[in-house]
Design an enzyme around this catalytic site. Structure first.
Site, PDB file in Angstrom:
ATOM      1  NE  ARG A  90      56.087 -65.085 -73.942  1.00 50.33           N
ATOM      2  CZ  ARG A  90      56.625 -65.787 -74.926  1.00 50.33           C
ATOM      3  NH1 ARG A  90      56.373 -65.477 -76.175  1.00 50.33           N
ATOM      4  NH2 ARG A  90      57.396 -66.819 -74.658  1.00 50.33           N
TER       5      ARG A  90
ATOM      6  NE  ARG B 187      -6.159 -79.846 -48.448  1.00 51.81           N
ATOM      7  CZ  ARG B 187      -6.187 -80.684 -49.488  1.00 51.81           C
ATOM      8  NH1 ARG B 187      -5.088 -80.936 -50.166  1.00 51.81           N
ATOM      9  NH2 ARG B 187      -7.312 -81.258 -49.837  1.00 51.81           N
TER      10      ARG B 187
END
Ligand code: UD1
Ligand code: CA
Length: 454
Positions: free
Chosen positions: A15, A439
Site C-alpha cells: 500500500r 581595475r
C-alpha cells in the site's frame, strides 16, 4: 532474564506503492526500522534478528552490524516470518521480543512494560494490546469469561461481534523460547488470507495449557502500524510532536510547534528559540541562547551559543559562538566559522574557513577559501574558484579589507592587513599591508554630453 528480539520486516508494504521497502521509509529523519531497532536495544535485547524479504539487500545494508538479518523468501505470514529466526534463536536461553518493523512510534518503556508483564506472569507468551477508538484493520483480542486472552481474530476473519471488540493486537509479543518454534510449526494457513498468522499461537498455547498473558498499552498512538502514506504522515506528525515536547521540556522555546520540523536526532540546549518554518535535519547540535528561523533549514551541523540564523540554509558545517547568518544566506557543506562571524544577505559560502569576527555582509560568493580573523569582505565580492576544470583556493589573512565588488581569481592570497580597492579583479597575490588595485583608471571627458556625445 535474557532477552533477544526479532523484527518482522519482510513485507513489501504494497500500500506504500514504493520501490523502497516499507520499513526503510523515514519518520523523523530515520527509517522506521531504525526506530524499532533503537527501541528493542534500549529495552534490553542483547541480540536482534531482522527478518527481511522484499528489498532485503537494502534492509541488510541499513542494518549493518546492529542485527543479524535472515531472509524470508516468500511472505507467507507473520508466523512463517518468525520461523526464519529459528536457526539463530532456537537455543537462545531466554525470551524473545517480537516486534513489527513498521511501528516506529514504539517506546522502550512500553516494550519494557511488556517484558515485565511476561516475567511477572511467568508466561509462555505475552501479547501487547491496546484499545482503539477505531480498531479497523487490526487483529481483535478475544478474552474468555475470566478475562484471559482466548484468541486473536484478524479483521478479514472476524464475525461482526468479534469485530466490535476495540481491544487490538499491537503485533508486539514476548515469548519464552522453549516450545515456541515447535508451536509455530503447528500454525495453519486455513484462514481468509491463506497466511500463517503468528497470533494463532495463542490458541495453540491455550490448548497446551501454557500461560498466556496480555499487557495493555495505554497510548494507542505508540503502536500505530504504518501501512500507507497517510499513516506515514500521521506517524511523522506524532514523532515530531514528541521531539518538540522533549526539546521544550529541556528549555527550548518553540514559537509554533505545528510549523517546526525537527528530527529525533537533533539536540538543542536551553534558551534557544525556534521560529516558525525551522527545519532541523540529521545530526544537528545547537547550543543555548540561539535564535533560529523563521524559515531556516539546518542539516547535520553544529551551531555555537548565541547565534542568530534566519531565512537561511546551513548544511554539514560548524558555526562558532555568536555568529549571525542571513537573512537569505546559504552555507554549503564543509564550512567552519569562528566566533562572531557575520554572513549576511545573499551570501553563499562553500568549503571555507572564516576566522573570528570576520564579516561577509552582503551579496558574495566565498568558495574553497581560508579567511582569517577580523577580515571585512565588501559587498559583491566573489572568489573565482573554478577555472572550468579545477577548484582553486583563496586565502585572505587576518585584518584584510576587501573592497566591494572584488573578484579574487584563485589560486590567490591576500596578506594580513592588506587592502583591495573596490572593483578589483585580483589575479596575483597581494602582500601583507599592501594596497591591491586592479581595475581600469577612471577617465572623465569634460563637457562630453554638451558636445553631442562625439
Ligand atoms: C498484524 C497482525 C495483527 C495486528 C497488526 C498490528 C498478523 C496475522 N496480524 O497485522 O493481529 O493487529 O499486525 O500492527 O500477524 N511480515 C513479514 N513476513 C510476512 C508477513 C509480514 O515479515 O510473511 C512483517 C511485515 O513486514 C510487517 C509485520 O510483519 O512489518 C506485520 O505484517 P502486516 O502484513 O503489516 O500485518 P498486519 O496485517 O498489519
Ligand atoms: Ca501492519
Amino acid at each position: 532474564m535474557r532477552l533477544a528480539a526479532v523484527i518482522l520486516a519482510a513485507g513489501k508494504g504494497t500500500r506504500m506503492k514504493s520501490k523502497l521497502p516499507k520499513v526503510l521509509h523515514q519518520v523523523g529523519g530515520k527509517p522506521m526500522l531504525g526506530h524499532v531497532l533503537d527501541a528493542v536495544v534500549k529495552a534490553g535485547a542483547e541480540k536482534t534478528v531482522v527478518v527481511a524479504g522484499y528489498g532485503a539487500e537494502q534492509v541488510e545494508s541499513f542494518v549493518g552490524n546492529r542485527a543479524q538479518v535472515v531472509y524470508q523468501e516468500q511472505q507467507l505470514g507473520t508466523a512463517h516470518a518468525l520461523m526464519q529466526a529459528a536457526g539463530i534463536l532456537e537455543s537462545f536461553p531466554g525470551h524473545i521480543l517480537v516486534v513489527c518493523g513498521d511501528t516506529p512510534l514504539i517506546t522502550p518503556e512500553t516494550l519494557s512494560q511488556l517484558v515485565k508483564c511476561h516475567a511477572d506472569n511467568q508466561a509462555s507468551a505475552t501479547v501487547l494490546t491496546t484499545v482503539m477508538q477505531d480498531p479497523t484493520g487490526y487483529g481483535r483480542v478475544i478474552r474468555d469469561e475470566q478475562g484471559r486472552v482466548d484468541r486473536i481474530v484478524e479483521q478479514k476473519d472476524g464475525t461482526p461481534e468479534e469485530l466490535a471488540v476495540q481491544e487490538i493486537n499491537t503485533g508486539f509479543y514476548c515469548f519464552a523460547v522453549p516450545g515456541l518454534f515447535d508451536a509455530l510449526k503447528q500454525i495453519s494457513s486455513d484462514n481468509a488470507q491463506g497466511e500463517y498468522y503468528l497470533p494463532d499461537i495463542i490458541k495453540i498455547y491455550n490448548r497446551q495449557n501454557k500461560v498466556v498473558a496480555a499487557s495493555l498499552c495505554n497510548d494507542p498512538r505508540e503502536v500505530m502500524g504504518v501501512n500507507n502514506r497517510q499513516q506515514l504522515a500521521a506517524a511523522e506528525k506524532e514523532l515530531r510532536a514528541r521531539v518538540l515536547n522533549r526539546l521544550m521540556n529541556d528549555g527550548v522555546t518553540v514559537i509554533d510547534p505545528a510549523a517546526t520540523y525537527v528530527d529525533s536526532t537533533v539536540t538543542i540546549e536551553p534558551d534557544t528559540v525556534l521560529y516558525p518554518g525551522t527545519i532541523l535535519e540529521g545530526d544537528v547540535k545547537i547550543a543555548g541562547g540561539c535564535y533560529v528561523g523563521p524559515n531556516t533549514r539546518i542539516v547535520s551541523s553544529i551551531i555555537g551559543p548565541g547565534c542568530r540564523v534566519q531565512y537561511s540554509v546551513v548544511m554539514d558545517s560548524e558555526i562558532g559562538p555568536g555568529c549571525t547568518i542571513g537573512p537569505f544566506a546559504y552555507i554549503r557543506p564543509e564550512c567552519k566559522l569562528g566566533s562572531g562571524v557575520k554572513i549576511g544577505d545573499f551570501v553563499e559560502v562553500k568549503k571555507s574557513e572564516i576566522g573570528n569576527n570576520s564579516k561577509v555582509p552582503h551579496l558574495s560568493y566565498i568558495g574553497d577559501s581560508i579567511i582569517g580573523k577580523d577580515v571585512n569582505v565588501g559587498a559583491g565580492t566573489i572568489t573565482c574558484n573554478y577555472d572550468g576544470k579545477k577548484k582553486h583556493r583563496t586565502e585572505i589573512n587576518d585584518g584584510a579589507f576587501i573592497g566591494s565588488n572584488t573578484n579574487l581569481v584563485a589560486p590567490v592570497k591576500v596578506g594580513a592587513g592588506a587592502v583591495i580597492a573596490a572593483g578589483s579583479t585580483i589575479t596575483k597575490d597581494v602582500p601583507r599591508g599592501a594596497l591591491g588595485v586592479a581595475r581600469g583608471r577612471q577617465i572623465n571627458k569634460e563637457n562630453w554630453v554638451k558636445k553631442g556625445s562625439k
